[in-house]
Write a protein that holds these residues in place. Structure first.
Motif, PDB file in Angstrom:
ATOM      1  N   TRP A 171       0.839  -1.208   0.000  1.00  0.00           N
ATOM      2  CA  TRP A 171       0.000   0.000   0.000  1.00  0.00           C
ATOM      3  C   TRP A 171       0.874   1.259   0.000  1.00  0.00           C
ATOM      4  O   TRP A 171       0.627   2.202  -0.766  1.00  0.00           O
ATOM      5  CB  TRP A 171      -0.905   0.021   1.229  1.00  0.00           C
ATOM      6  N   ILE A 172       1.867   1.281   0.875  1.00  0.00           N
ATOM      7  CA  ILE A 172       2.745   2.453   0.990  1.00  0.00           C
ATOM      8  C   ILE A 172       3.441   2.724  -0.343  1.00  0.00           C
ATOM      9  O   ILE A 172       3.480   3.858  -0.833  1.00  0.00           O
ATOM     10  CB  ILE A 172       3.785   2.239   2.107  1.00  0.00           C
ATOM     11  N   THR A 173       3.964   1.656  -0.941  1.00  0.00           N
ATOM     12  CA  THR A 173       4.667   1.796  -2.215  1.00  0.00           C
ATOM     13  C   THR A 173       3.729   2.256  -3.322  1.00  0.00           C
ATOM     14  O   THR A 173       4.094   3.095  -4.156  1.00  0.00           O
ATOM     15  CB  THR A 173       5.320   0.456  -2.603  1.00  0.00           C
ATOM     16  N   ALA A 174       2.509   1.711  -3.332  1.00  0.00           N
ATOM     17  CA  ALA A 174       1.530   2.075  -4.365  1.00  0.00           C
ATOM     18  C   ALA A 174       1.194   3.562  -4.300  1.00  0.00           C
ATOM     19  O   ALA A 174       1.089   4.239  -5.333  1.00  0.00           O
ATOM     20  CB  ALA A 174       0.271   1.239  -4.215  1.00  0.00           C
ATOM     21  N   VAL A 175       1.032   4.087  -3.091  1.00  0.00           N
ATOM     22  CA  VAL A 175       0.743   5.523  -2.927  1.00  0.00           C
ATOM     23  C   VAL A 175       1.910   6.365  -3.429  1.00  0.00           C
ATOM     24  O   VAL A 175       1.718   7.368  -4.140  1.00  0.00           O
ATOM     25  CB  VAL A 175       0.436   5.834  -1.447  1.00  0.00           C
ATOM     26  N   ILE A 176       3.124   5.963  -3.085  1.00  0.00           N
ATOM     27  CA  ILE A 176       4.315   6.698  -3.519  1.00  0.00           C
ATOM     28  C   ILE A 176       4.433   6.692  -5.039  1.00  0.00           C
ATOM     29  O   ILE A 176       4.703   7.726  -5.669  1.00  0.00           O
ATOM     30  CB  ILE A 176       5.584   6.093  -2.873  1.00  0.00           C
ATOM     31  N   VAL A 177       4.214   5.526  -5.656  1.00  0.00           N
ATOM     32  CA  VAL A 177       4.299   5.416  -7.115  1.00  0.00           C
ATOM     33  C   VAL A 177       3.248   6.288  -7.789  1.00  0.00           C
ATOM     34  O   VAL A 177       3.530   6.986  -8.770  1.00  0.00           O
ATOM     35  CB  VAL A 177       4.148   3.941  -7.553  1.00  0.00           C
ATOM     36  N   ALA A 178       2.021   6.271  -7.243  1.00  0.00           N
ATOM     37  CA  ALA A 178       0.936   7.075  -7.826  1.00  0.00           C
ATOM     38  C   ALA A 178       1.264   8.565  -7.747  1.00  0.00           C
ATOM     39  O   ALA A 178       1.099   9.312  -8.731  1.00  0.00           O
ATOM     40  CB  ALA A 178      -0.374   6.782  -7.108  1.00  0.00           C
ATOM     41  N   LEU A 179       1.744   9.020  -6.590  1.00  0.00           N
ATOM     42  CA  LEU A 179       2.078  10.432  -6.422  1.00  0.00           C
ATOM     43  C   LEU A 179       3.247  10.845  -7.318  1.00  0.00           C
ATOM     44  O   LEU A 179       3.232  11.923  -7.932  1.00  0.00           O
ATOM     45  CB  LEU A 179       2.419  10.725  -4.960  1.00  0.00           C
ATOM     46  N   ALA A 180       4.269   9.974  -7.412  1.00  0.00           N
ATOM     47  CA  ALA A 180       5.428  10.293  -8.245  1.00  0.00           C
ATOM     48  C   ALA A 180       5.058  10.319  -9.729  1.00  0.00           C
ATOM     49  O   ALA A 180       5.578  11.143 -10.492  1.00  0.00           O
ATOM     50  CB  ALA A 180       6.544   9.273  -8.003  1.00  0.00           C
ATOM     51  N   THR A 181       4.145   9.439 -10.138  1.00  0.00           N
ATOM     52  CA  THR A 181       3.695   9.427 -11.534  1.00  0.00           C
ATOM     53  C   THR A 181       2.964  10.720 -11.865  1.00  0.00           C
ATOM     54  O   THR A 181       3.189  11.329 -12.922  1.00  0.00           O
ATOM     55  CB  THR A 181       2.781   8.210 -11.793  1.00  0.00           C
ATOM     56  N   LEU A 182       2.102  11.152 -10.955  1.00  0.00           N
ATOM     57  CA  LEU A 182       1.408  12.428 -11.155  1.00  0.00           C
ATOM     58  C   LEU A 182       2.403  13.587 -11.202  1.00  0.00           C
ATOM     59  O   LEU A 182       2.270  14.505 -12.022  1.00  0.00           O
ATOM     60  CB  LEU A 182       0.389  12.656 -10.035  1.00  0.00           C
ATOM     61  N   LEU A 183       3.391  13.530 -10.323  1.00  0.00           N
ATOM     62  CA  LEU A 183       4.391  14.598 -10.252  1.00  0.00           C
ATOM     63  C   LEU A 183       5.150  14.736 -11.571  1.00  0.00           C
ATOM     64  O   LEU A 183       5.371  15.852 -12.064  1.00  0.00           O
ATOM     65  CB  LEU A 183       5.376  14.308  -9.111  1.00  0.00           C
ATOM     66  N   THR A 184       5.544  13.598 -12.147  1.00  0.00           N
ATOM     67  CA  THR A 184       6.355  13.656 -13.363  1.00  0.00           C
ATOM     68  C   THR A 184       5.535  13.917 -14.624  1.00  0.00           C
ATOM     69  O   THR A 184       6.028  14.513 -15.579  1.00  0.00           O
ATOM     70  CB  THR A 184       7.142  12.340 -13.546  1.00  0.00           C
ATOM     71  N   LYS A 185       4.290  13.482 -14.636  1.00  0.00           N
ATOM     72  CA  LYS A 185       3.483  13.576 -15.847  1.00  0.00           C
ATOM     73  C   LYS A 185       2.555  14.788 -15.898  1.00  0.00           C
ATOM     74  O   LYS A 185       2.208  15.269 -16.978  1.00  0.00           O
ATOM     75  CB  LYS A 185       2.646  12.297 -16.020  1.00  0.00           C
ATOM     76  N   LYS A 186       2.123  15.277 -14.740  1.00  0.00           N
ATOM     77  CA  LYS A 186       1.060  16.275 -14.721  1.00  0.00           C
ATOM     78  C   LYS A 186       1.445  17.621 -14.116  1.00  0.00           C
ATOM     79  O   LYS A 186       0.594  18.487 -13.978  1.00  0.00           O
ATOM     80  CB  LYS A 186      -0.149  15.719 -13.939  1.00  0.00           C
ATOM     81  N   THR A 187       2.686  17.792 -13.701  1.00  0.00           N
ATOM     82  CA  THR A 187       3.059  19.042 -13.042  1.00  0.00           C
ATOM     83  C   THR A 187       4.184  19.761 -13.794  1.00  0.00           C
ATOM     84  O   THR A 187       4.946  19.149 -14.560  1.00  0.00           O
ATOM     85  CB  THR A 187       3.525  18.803 -11.589  1.00  0.00           C
ATOM     86  N   LYS A 188       4.293  21.046 -13.531  1.00  0.00           N
ATOM     87  CA  LYS A 188       5.364  21.853 -14.108  1.00  0.00           C
ATOM     88  C   LYS A 188       6.724  21.368 -13.613  1.00  0.00           C
ATOM     89  O   LYS A 188       7.703  21.337 -14.364  1.00  0.00           O
ATOM     90  CB  LYS A 188       5.142  23.322 -13.723  1.00  0.00           C
ATOM     91  N   PHE A 189       6.768  20.963 -12.331  1.00  0.00           N
ATOM     92  CA  PHE A 189       8.017  20.465 -11.759  1.00  0.00           C
ATOM     93  C   PHE A 189       8.516  19.245 -12.539  1.00  0.00           C
ATOM     94  O   PHE A 189       9.715  19.112 -12.824  1.00  0.00           O
ATOM     95  CB  PHE A 189       7.814  20.099 -10.290  1.00  0.00           C
ATOM     96  N   GLY A 190       7.608  18.336 -12.879  1.00  0.00           N
ATOM     97  CA  GLY A 190       7.979  17.152 -13.640  1.00  0.00           C
ATOM     98  C   GLY A 190       8.575  17.512 -14.994  1.00  0.00           C
ATOM     99  O   GLY A 190       9.582  16.930 -15.436  1.00  0.00           O
ATOM    100  N   ARG A 191       7.973  18.491 -15.653  1.00  0.00           N
ATOM    101  CA  ARG A 191       8.517  18.932 -16.944  1.00  0.00           C
ATOM    102  C   ARG A 191       9.906  19.543 -16.774  1.00  0.00           C
ATOM    103  O   ARG A 191      10.778  19.372 -17.635  1.00  0.00           O
ATOM    104  CB  ARG A 191       7.565  19.940 -17.593  1.00  0.00           C
ATOM    105  N   TYR A 192      10.111  20.249 -15.675  1.00  0.00           N
ATOM    106  CA  TYR A 192      11.423  20.829 -15.404  1.00  0.00           C
ATOM    107  C   TYR A 192      12.482  19.737 -15.221  1.00  0.00           C
ATOM    108  O   TYR A 192      13.626  19.870 -15.672  1.00  0.00           O
ATOM    109  CB  TYR A 192      11.373  21.703 -14.151  1.00  0.00           C
ATOM    110  N   VAL A 193      12.110  18.667 -14.513  1.00  0.00           N
ATOM    111  CA  VAL A 193      13.044  17.566 -14.282  1.00  0.00           C
ATOM    112  C   VAL A 193      13.520  16.971 -15.602  1.00  0.00           C
ATOM    113  O   VAL A 193      14.726  16.777 -15.825  1.00  0.00           O
ATOM    114  CB  VAL A 193      12.383  16.473 -13.407  1.00  0.00           C
ATOM    115  N   TYR A 194      12.585  16.697 -16.509  1.00  0.00           N
ATOM    116  CA  TYR A 194      12.946  16.145 -17.814  1.00  0.00           C
ATOM    117  C   TYR A 194      13.760  17.150 -18.632  1.00  0.00           C
ATOM    118  O   TYR A 194      14.706  16.767 -19.343  1.00  0.00           O
ATOM    119  CB  TYR A 194      11.688  15.747 -18.595  1.00  0.00           C
ATOM    120  N   ALA A 195      13.407  18.422 -18.537  1.00  0.00           N
ATOM    121  CA  ALA A 195      14.120  19.452 -19.298  1.00  0.00           C
ATOM    122  C   ALA A 195      15.574  19.557 -18.860  1.00  0.00           C
ATOM    123  O   ALA A 195      16.487  19.665 -19.695  1.00  0.00           O
ATOM    124  CB  ALA A 195      13.420  20.797 -19.138  1.00  0.00           C
TER     125      ALA A 195
END
Length: 318
Positions: A171-195
């Protein structure tokens, strides 16, 4: 060919599961499946943070030592609290409060890594190697070289409990993965990381605060290593001074096997999850087949080398 590259980790996992199921009748059982998922949960937690770091073309060798230190501090607070000398004062901690402090310490150590890298232009390899040694030494000093045992049923629930028929670490891991996926795919911060990982100079010229993003990424990596430390310490009901040794290598292996480029700018959180599962299934299968631990290290190293070779081949094709 590029489309096949997207599924190479999944194909490798399916082939590995097929081979192991033919070699051992104990592999494809529900009990073993949950055992594998509990075991990989810690590596996946660390791998999510490592993915963010590697996406910025960095590396973090300190996560295993941070895991051990944060686990030891949390265990000590639960077991002994804090005694303030000269004031005849003793502060006790509930498991939740101790966990919050332990995870906060992980974020702080990770942030320090990022600050060192960005403020003094120290290569990530060197800065995090230094933190690996510092955190391991602090763990030994904090524990005196002895494990801290007997942490109570409430804390043990994190690593050994079940909720709705699923182990808590999953459960703990699933929550972390879900939040990190949202962070990288749906936020400005995620786009900055890839850039930043794709072209740091271009990212700086476009107005991205490189230092802030990198410090945040390393802080997240440290915090997730601390979460892994909570799971390990809880599952063992003991904080071991030598916990987390070589965990950083397993995390890097999971990230690379999952398709994240060591050059930065390319990769996904779900790829790291698949890579972590592949490492866990491989370890589990080798144990079920009674393979020598020394040969297990050889096989794991060969798999990592193969993953890097494939990554380089795919990069040339692109």
């Amino acid at each position: 060919m590029p489309s096949m590259a997207k599924f190479q980790s999944l194909i490798a996992l399916l082939i590995l599961c097929l081979v192991l199921s033919l070699l051992s009748d104990r592999f494809l059982t529900l009990a073993n499946g949950w055992n594998v998922m509990r075991q990989v949960s810690v590596n996946i937690c660390i791998s999510v943070g490592m993915t963010l770091v590697i996406l910025t073309a960095g590396i973090d060798l300190s996560v295993g030592s941070i895991l051990a230190l944060c686990g030891a501090v949390t265990a000590s607070l639960i077991k002994n609290g804090i005694a303030v000398e000269g004031m005849n004062l003793h502060i006790g901690f509930e498991p939740l409060g101790a966990v919050i402090i332990g995870v906060g310490l992980g974020f702080g150590l990770g942030w320090f890594n990022g600050w060192t890298i960005t403020r003094f232009k120290v290569p990530p390899f060197v800065a995090t190697l230094a933190m690996l040694t510092i955190a391991r030494g602090l763990t030994m000093l904090w524990t005196g070289g002895f494990p801290i045992n007997g942490l109570g049923a409430d804390f043990a629930f994190l690593g050994t409990g079940w909720f709705l028929g699923i182990p808590m670490p999953v459960w703990i891991t699933a929550v972390i993965v879900a939040l990190a996926t949202l962070l990288t795919k749906k936020t400005k911060f995620g786009r900055y990381v890839y850039a930043i990982g794709g072209n740091e100079r271009a990212a700086r010229l476009s107005g991205i605060n490189i230092s802030r993003v990198k410090m945040t990424v390393y802080a997240i990596a440290g915090g997730l290593a601390a979460v892994g430390g909570m799971i390990v310490t809880s599952r063992l009901d003991s904080a071991q001074p030598n916990a987390g040794i070589s965990y950083e290598l397993d995390a890097i292996a999971a990230v690379v096997i999952g398709g994240t480029s060591l050059s930065g700018g390319k990769g996904t959180i779900m790829g790291a999850v698949l890579g972590g599962i592949i490492i866990g299934v491989l370890n589990n299968g080798l144990v079920l087949l009674n393979v020598s631990p020394f040969w297990q290290q050889v096989v794991k190293g060969a798999v990592i080398l193969l993953a890097v070779v494939i990554d380089k081949a795919n990069s040339k094709e692109d």
